[in-house]
Design a protein around this motif. Structure first.
Motif, PDB file in Angstrom:
ATOM      1  N   GLN A   1       0.875  -1.174   0.000  1.00  0.00           N
ATOM      2  CA  GLN A   1       0.000   0.000   0.000  1.00  0.00           C
ATOM      3  C   GLN A   1       0.915   1.227   0.000  1.00  0.00           C
ATOM      4  N   PRO A   2       0.946   1.993  -1.096  1.00  0.00           N
ATOM      5  CA  PRO A   2       1.906   3.105  -1.181  1.00  0.00           C
ATOM      6  C   PRO A   2       1.822   4.086  -0.024  1.00  0.00           C
ATOM      7  N   GLU A   3       0.609   4.380   0.427  1.00  0.00           N
ATOM      8  CA  GLU A   3       0.428   5.288   1.562  1.00  0.00           C
ATOM      9  C   GLU A   3      -0.310   4.550   2.670  1.00  0.00           C
ATOM     10  N   PRO A   4       0.025   4.824   3.922  1.00  0.00           N
ATOM     11  CA  PRO A   4      -0.650   4.123   5.025  1.00  0.00           C
ATOM     12  C   PRO A   4      -2.132   4.474   5.086  1.00  0.00           C
ATOM     13  N   PRO A   5      -3.003   3.489   5.275  1.00  0.00           N
ATOM     14  CA  PRO A   5      -4.451   3.739   5.350  1.00  0.00           C
ATOM     15  C   PRO A   5      -4.835   4.225   6.745  1.00  0.00           C
ATOM     16  N   LEU A   6      -4.566   5.478   7.009  1.00  0.00           N
ATOM     17  CA  LEU A   6      -4.716   6.004   8.363  1.00  0.00           C
ATOM     18  C   LEU A   6      -6.140   5.869   8.883  1.00  0.00           C
ATOM     19  N   ASP A   7      -7.124   6.005   8.008  1.00  0.00           N
ATOM     20  CA  ASP A   7      -8.523   5.930   8.445  1.00  0.00           C
ATOM     21  C   ASP A   7      -8.895   4.543   8.962  1.00  0.00           C
ATOM     22  N   ALA A   8      -8.174   3.522   8.510  1.00  0.00           N
ATOM     23  CA  ALA A   8      -8.519   2.151   8.893  1.00  0.00           C
ATOM     24  C   ALA A   8      -7.803   1.674  10.146  1.00  0.00           C
ATOM     25  N   LEU A   9      -6.781   2.385  10.573  1.00  0.00           N
ATOM     26  CA  LEU A   9      -5.934   1.871  11.645  1.00  0.00           C
ATOM     27  C   LEU A   9      -6.662   1.704  12.970  1.00  0.00           C
ATOM     28  N   ARG A  10      -7.686   2.482  13.200  1.00  0.00           N
ATOM     29  CA  ARG A  10      -8.427   2.380  14.462  1.00  0.00           C
ATOM     30  C   ARG A  10      -9.870   1.936  14.250  1.00  0.00           C
ATOM     31  N   ASN A  11     -10.138   1.335  13.094  1.00  0.00           N
ATOM     32  CA  ASN A  11     -11.506   0.932  12.762  1.00  0.00           C
ATOM     33  C   ASN A  11     -11.487  -0.504  12.229  1.00  0.00           C
ATOM     34  N   PRO A  12     -11.759  -1.490  13.077  1.00  0.00           N
ATOM     35  CA  PRO A  12     -11.704  -2.899  12.641  1.00  0.00           C
ATOM     36  C   PRO A  12     -12.592  -3.213  11.449  1.00  0.00           C
ATOM     37  N   ASP A  13     -13.762  -2.605  11.373  1.00  0.00           N
ATOM     38  CA  ASP A  13     -14.638  -2.865  10.222  1.00  0.00           C
ATOM     39  C   ASP A  13     -13.998  -2.357   8.935  1.00  0.00           C
ATOM     40  N   ALA A  14     -13.393  -1.174   9.001  1.00  0.00           N
ATOM     41  CA  ALA A  14     -12.711  -0.628   7.826  1.00  0.00           C
ATOM     42  C   ALA A  14     -11.507  -1.487   7.439  1.00  0.00           C
ATOM     43  N   GLN A  15     -10.836  -2.063   8.428  1.00  0.00           N
ATOM     44  CA  GLN A  15      -9.710  -2.951   8.148  1.00  0.00           C
ATOM     45  C   GLN A  15     -10.176  -4.189   7.389  1.00  0.00           C
ATOM     46  N   ARG A  16     -11.257  -4.790   7.857  1.00  0.00           N
ATOM     47  CA  ARG A  16     -11.784  -5.980   7.189  1.00  0.00           C
ATOM     48  C   ARG A  16     -12.215  -5.665   5.766  1.00  0.00           C
ATOM     49  N   ASP A  17     -12.856  -4.519   5.580  1.00  0.00           N
ATOM     50  CA  ASP A  17     -13.300  -4.127   4.246  1.00  0.00           C
ATOM     51  C   ASP A  17     -12.104  -3.890   3.321  1.00  0.00           C
ATOM     52  N   LEU A  18     -11.072  -3.242   3.841  1.00  0.00           N
ATOM     53  CA  LEU A  18      -9.894  -2.960   3.031  1.00  0.00           C
ATOM     54  C   LEU A  18      -9.217  -4.252   2.580  1.00  0.00           C
ATOM     55  N   VAL A  19      -9.020  -5.177   3.505  1.00  0.00           N
ATOM     56  CA  VAL A  19      -8.370  -6.445   3.156  1.00  0.00           C
ATOM     57  C   VAL A  19      -9.212  -7.218   2.142  1.00  0.00           C
ATOM     58  N   ALA A  20     -10.518  -7.272   2.362  1.00  0.00           N
ATOM     59  CA  ALA A  20     -11.395  -7.986   1.436  1.00  0.00           C
ATOM     60  C   ALA A  20     -11.335  -7.379   0.036  1.00  0.00           C
TER      61      ALA A  20
ATOM     62  N   PHE B   1      -4.385  -5.804  13.021  1.00  0.00           N
ATOM     63  CA  PHE B   1      -4.103  -5.136  11.753  1.00  0.00           C
ATOM     64  C   PHE B   1      -3.165  -3.968  12.018  1.00  0.00           C
ATOM     65  N   ASP B   2      -2.160  -3.817  11.163  1.00  0.00           N
ATOM     66  CA  ASP B   2      -1.250  -2.691  11.347  1.00  0.00           C
ATOM     67  C   ASP B   2      -0.487  -2.464  10.052  1.00  0.00           C
ATOM     68  N   THR B   3       0.284  -1.406  10.035  1.00  0.00           N
ATOM     69  CA  THR B   3       1.202  -1.158   8.935  1.00  0.00           C
ATOM     70  C   THR B   3       2.578  -1.684   9.320  1.00  0.00           C
ATOM     71  N   ALA B   4       3.369  -2.050   8.333  1.00  0.00           N
ATOM     72  CA  ALA B   4       4.766  -2.410   8.583  1.00  0.00           C
ATOM     73  C   ALA B   4       5.557  -1.110   8.636  1.00  0.00           C
ATOM     74  N   GLY B   5       6.196  -0.877   9.747  1.00  0.00           N
ATOM     75  CA  GLY B   5       6.943   0.364   9.896  1.00  0.00           C
ATOM     76  C   GLY B   5       7.990   0.258  10.980  1.00  0.00           C
ATOM     77  N   GLN B   6       8.886   1.215  10.987  1.00  0.00           N
ATOM     78  CA  GLN B   6       9.931   1.282  11.989  1.00  0.00           C
ATOM     79  C   GLN B   6       9.824   2.581  12.779  1.00  0.00           C
ATOM     80  N   ILE B   7      10.291   2.528  14.016  1.00  0.00           N
ATOM     81  CA  ILE B   7      10.413   3.736  14.833  1.00  0.00           C
ATOM     82  C   ILE B   7      11.878   4.138  14.838  1.00  0.00           C
ATOM     83  N   ARG B   8      12.148   5.345  14.389  1.00  0.00           N
ATOM     84  CA  ARG B   8      13.511   5.857  14.351  1.00  0.00           C
ATOM     85  C   ARG B   8      13.545   7.208  15.064  1.00  0.00           C
ATOM     86  N   MET B   9      14.309   7.270  16.143  1.00  0.00           N
ATOM     87  CA  MET B   9      14.357   8.461  16.986  1.00  0.00           C
ATOM     88  C   MET B   9      15.801   8.909  17.182  1.00  0.00           C
ATOM     89  N   PRO B  10      16.036  10.220  17.259  1.00  0.00           N
ATOM     90  CA  PRO B  10      17.398  10.704  17.523  1.00  0.00           C
ATOM     91  C   PRO B  10      17.843  10.448  18.954  1.00  0.00           C
TER      92      PRO B  10
END
Length: 407
Positions: A238-257, A282-291
């Motif tokens: 997914q080129p851009e993270p689906p921010l609207d779905a990250l806290r909405n399980p129904d939206a996550q299921r719909d997106l995957v389907a 459900f989550d995005t693959a990402g890293q935490i990088r902090m100074p």
């Protein structure tokens, strides 16, 4: 809120008091080493109890030495999943290659461990539950630092003062957001989303993984033993993270389907099981990088500070090693500023090496183009004839110090 372990009255006033937020992997591991160094430790966890079950995780390289020093290596070896085969499938479900999991993951067969996340968490908790105070069903609301300590207000309304606070509360750390600002500042999105859940093992799988791929999409079924339940995994580019779905399980299921509509093999059954699953993660693959990983008397450890993403297979190992190194630094330096500086100095290069594995590790298993998928399949076919792949250098890149005595 449920409290277990020591009460406040059991503390010795001279002991340094430490609050740890998070009771998954890094938190209890840190609690063990801090208690051993003479600190009075409290762990707060928003869940109402220890989280059991969970998907398989790896313990590799330097982390093996950490759990050996903790005395839980034999127990974890008994819990080792010992997968025997990893089979890759094409778009129609035909076999591309079938080989040992260590050849795919780059681990050291016979040394590295793979266990259920809940088994590791339970082993860590058993080590410290009688010596450390646990506050389940609660979390940190506010932190107020001053010269001699930190005043903490919990969501339950309880107020306490500690010498130090450590955020071990995962990739989406509330402690980090409170002290350092929004996650977006530190999150490096890697271009993938994933869903993990369990479903009935109606496929007859045993101690094996089956992974289906088309460009930009992957589906895997993971049998950790001879259980009647499978871990199912759906991953997609997914080129851009689906921010609207990250806290909405129904939206996550719909997106995957939607993403997997029309897919072959057993994917339609998996999507159907996803609709019914009560344990969807459900989550995005990402890293935490902090100074920096600390601010005043507050530090971060594990995924909260340096999540490497599941694409490296190193999240739990970094959590265990980071916890050891942070506790050693605290035990070696009475001044928290010096302790946190020593912790960062000792671990940052190791973290960077492991985060860099994303470019040559798990991400290569999920190609986004037909050409890249064919190149990956060609490599997999070539691995079939090899006994095992060599260990990744970052797995053993850090020499642990002997744990510091109580200062």
């Amino acid at each position: 809120m449920t409290s277990t372990g020591l009460s406040k009255d059991a503390r010795t006033p001279a002991k340094r008091t430490v609050l740890i937020s998070g009771a998954s992997i890094a938190g209890p591991a840190l609690a063990y080493w801090l208690h051993r160094s003479g600190c009075a430790v409290t762990v707060v966890e928003k869940a109402g109890a220890l989280r059991a079950g969970g998907y398989p995780i790896d313990i590799r390289g330097t982390a093996i030495e950490v759990v050996r020093r903790m005395g839980i290596l034999p127990r974890l070896r008994d819990a080792h999943i010992d997968s025997r085969r990893c089979t890759f499938l094409d778009a129609d479900g035909g076999e591309v290659a079938s080989l040992s999991p260590s050849a795919v993951a780059g681990g050291v067969e016979g040394q590295d461990l793979e266990v259920r996340r809940g088994d590791l968490a339970a082993s860590l908790y058993a080590l410290v539950r009688d010596d450390v105070e646990f506050l389940f069903g609660d979390s940190i609301d506010t932190l107020d630092q001053y010269g001699q300590g930190i005043d903490v207000t919990f969501r339950s309304g309880q107020r306490r003062t500690f010498d130090l606070v450590v955020g071990a509360d995962g990739t989406h750390s509330q402690t980090r957001e409170t002290l350092f600002g929004p996650e977006e500042q530190f999150h490096r999105y890697l271009g993938y989303c994933f869903a993990i859940f369990t479903m009935p093992n109606t496929f007859g799988l045993s101690r094996e993984v089956m992974m289906w791929n088309t460009p930009g999409k992957a589906a895997a079924l993971y049998a950790v033993g001879d259980d009647d339940e499978l871990h199912a995994f759906l991953n997609f580019h997914q080129p851009e993270p689906p921010l609207d779905a990250l806290r909405n399980p129904d939206a996550q299921r719909d997106l995957v389907a939607t993403v997997f509509a029309g897919a072959g093999w057993e994917v339609p059954r998996m999507v159907g099981a996803l609709r019914e699953a009560d344990d969807l993660f459900f989550d995005t693959a990402g890293q935490i990088r902090m100074p920096h990983w600390s601010s005043g008397r507050v530090a971060l450890v594990g995924d909260a500070a340096y999540a490497p993403s599941f694409l490296t297979g190193q999240g739990s190992s970094l959590a265990l090693v980071g916890a050891y190194m942070l506790a050693d630094a605290v035990a070696s330096h009475r001044d928290h500023t010096a302790a946190f500086a020593a912790y960062e100095h000792g671990v940052r290069e190791f973290v960077a090496m492991n985060q860099a594995l994303v470019d040559t590790g798990g991400a290569t298993l999920f190609p986004t183009t037909a050409e890249a998928l064919e190149r990956r399949n060609t490599r997999l076919r070539g691995l079939v004839a090899l006994p095992s792949a060599p260990a990744r250098p970052a797995h053993s890149a850090l020499t642990l110090p002997a744990f510091a005595p109580v200062p």
